[in-house]
Design an enzyme around this catalytic site. Structure first.
Site, short mmCIF file in Angstrom:
data_model
loop_
_atom_site.label_atom_id
_atom_site.label_comp_id
_atom_site.label_asym_id
_atom_site.label_seq_id
_atom_site.Cartn_x
_atom_site.Cartn_y
_atom_site.Cartn_z
CD GLU A 43 -2.75 1.47 2.38
OE1 GLU A 43 -3.66 2.30 2.30
OE2 GLU A 43 -2.51 0.83 3.42
CD GLU A 68 2.49 8.24 5.15
OE1 GLU A 68 1.48 7.80 4.59
OE2 GLU A 68 2.86 9.43 5.03
CG ASP A 117 -1.60 13.46 -0.32
OD1 ASP A 117 -2.53 13.27 0.48
OD2 ASP A 117 -0.40 13.41 0.02
CE LYS A 121 -1.47 25.91 -6.48
NZ LYS A 121 -0.61 26.18 -5.36
CB THR A 192 -8.66 3.90 4.39
OG1 THR A 192 -9.35 5.08 3.96
CG2 THR A 192 -8.52 2.94 3.22
CE1 TYR A 194 -6.46 10.98 5.81
CE2 TYR A 194 -7.44 12.38 4.14
CZ TYR A 194 -6.51 12.18 5.14
OH TYR A 194 -5.65 13.20 5.47
CD GLU A 195 -13.50 2.95 2.19
OE1 GLU A 195 -12.31 2.56 2.23
OE2 GLU A 195 -14.40 2.27 1.68
#
Ligand code: SAM
Length: 212
Positions: A43, A68, A117, A121, A192, A194-195
């Site tokens: 991951e 990470e 992420d 931009k 996760t 964030y999920e």
């Protein structure tokens, strides 16, 4: 995910046997490190590690590596590992930009990208973990039948990822814009951090699975 810098996190990681310190030296030898010939799944951007630690606990026949970039984030995963060790899981603190220096050709069977992420931009597009630049790196390390699984609640990043996969000649074997209401793709889904956070706000979760 950026947490405030936690003093001592780099040192803790440097002294942890769960973190591989010079991963480029293990290139081509990851199964030896685990002491088994089980497949390697990774991951990238594991955050605090809830997803990969749950997967590793459920699947002892697979070897997992969580990558990470930030020490302060990885430290949280490490603390959980100290409490509940998993022999089939290791961590690497690194920027995945240099992932081809870590894994040999065909060495990885699956790559998970969760809530990567977005880098909104245009000039930062190549930093997105589903950009053509990253797909080219994954192409180098993935086994022929290997796959990339990507989840996000960010519709623009998901659209971008579909385009990049098509442009790079990858085949999509699954696509949903609402994972939690897709009975077959959602079966066995591991949430996760964030999920959990974004689905609680009502955001639909997008998922794709891509192969070459
Ligand atoms: N996957 C976790 C989740 O779904 O809860 C965390 C998501 S967070 C938005 C994205 C994570 O990816 C951050 O912890 C960030 O530091 C990490 N990350 C972003 N780019 C990375 C890269 N190039 N290499 C390694 N980690 C990266």
């Amino acid at each position: 995910m950026r947490l405030r810098n936690i003093p001592g996190s780099r040192e803790t990681i440097a002294n942890s046997s769960w973190c591989v310190q010079q991963p480029e030296q293990t290139k081509g030898h990851w199964q030896e490190l685990f002491g088994s010939n089980h497949p390697i799944h990774i991951e990238i951007g594991m955050g605090k590690g809830q997803f990969i630690m749950t997967l590793a606990a459920r699947n002892p026949h697979i070897n997992y590596i969580g990558i990470e970039k930030y020490s302060s984030v990885l430290l949280r995963g490490l603390q959980k590992m100290e409490e509940q060790p998993l022999d089939n899981l290791r961590f690497i603190r690194m920027d995945a930009e240099t992932i081809v220096e870590i894994f040999d050709k065909y060495e990885v069977e699956r790559i998970y990208l969760n809530f990567s992420d977005p880098w909104p931009k245009d000039r930062h597009a190549k930093r997105r973990l589903t950009s053509r630049e990253f797909l080219a790196r994954y192409h180098q390390i993935l086994a022929p039948e290997g796959q990339v699984e990507f989840k996000t609640d960010n519709a623009s990043l998901f659209d971008f990822s579909l385009e990049e996969a098509a442009q790079a000649g990858w085949r999509l074997t699954a696509v949903t814009r609402d994972l939690h209401h897709d009975a077959s793709l959602n079966e066995g889904n591991i949430m996760t951090e964030y999920e959990e956070r974004f689905s609680a706000l009502g955001n639909p979760i997008h998922k794709l699975i891509a192969m070459r």
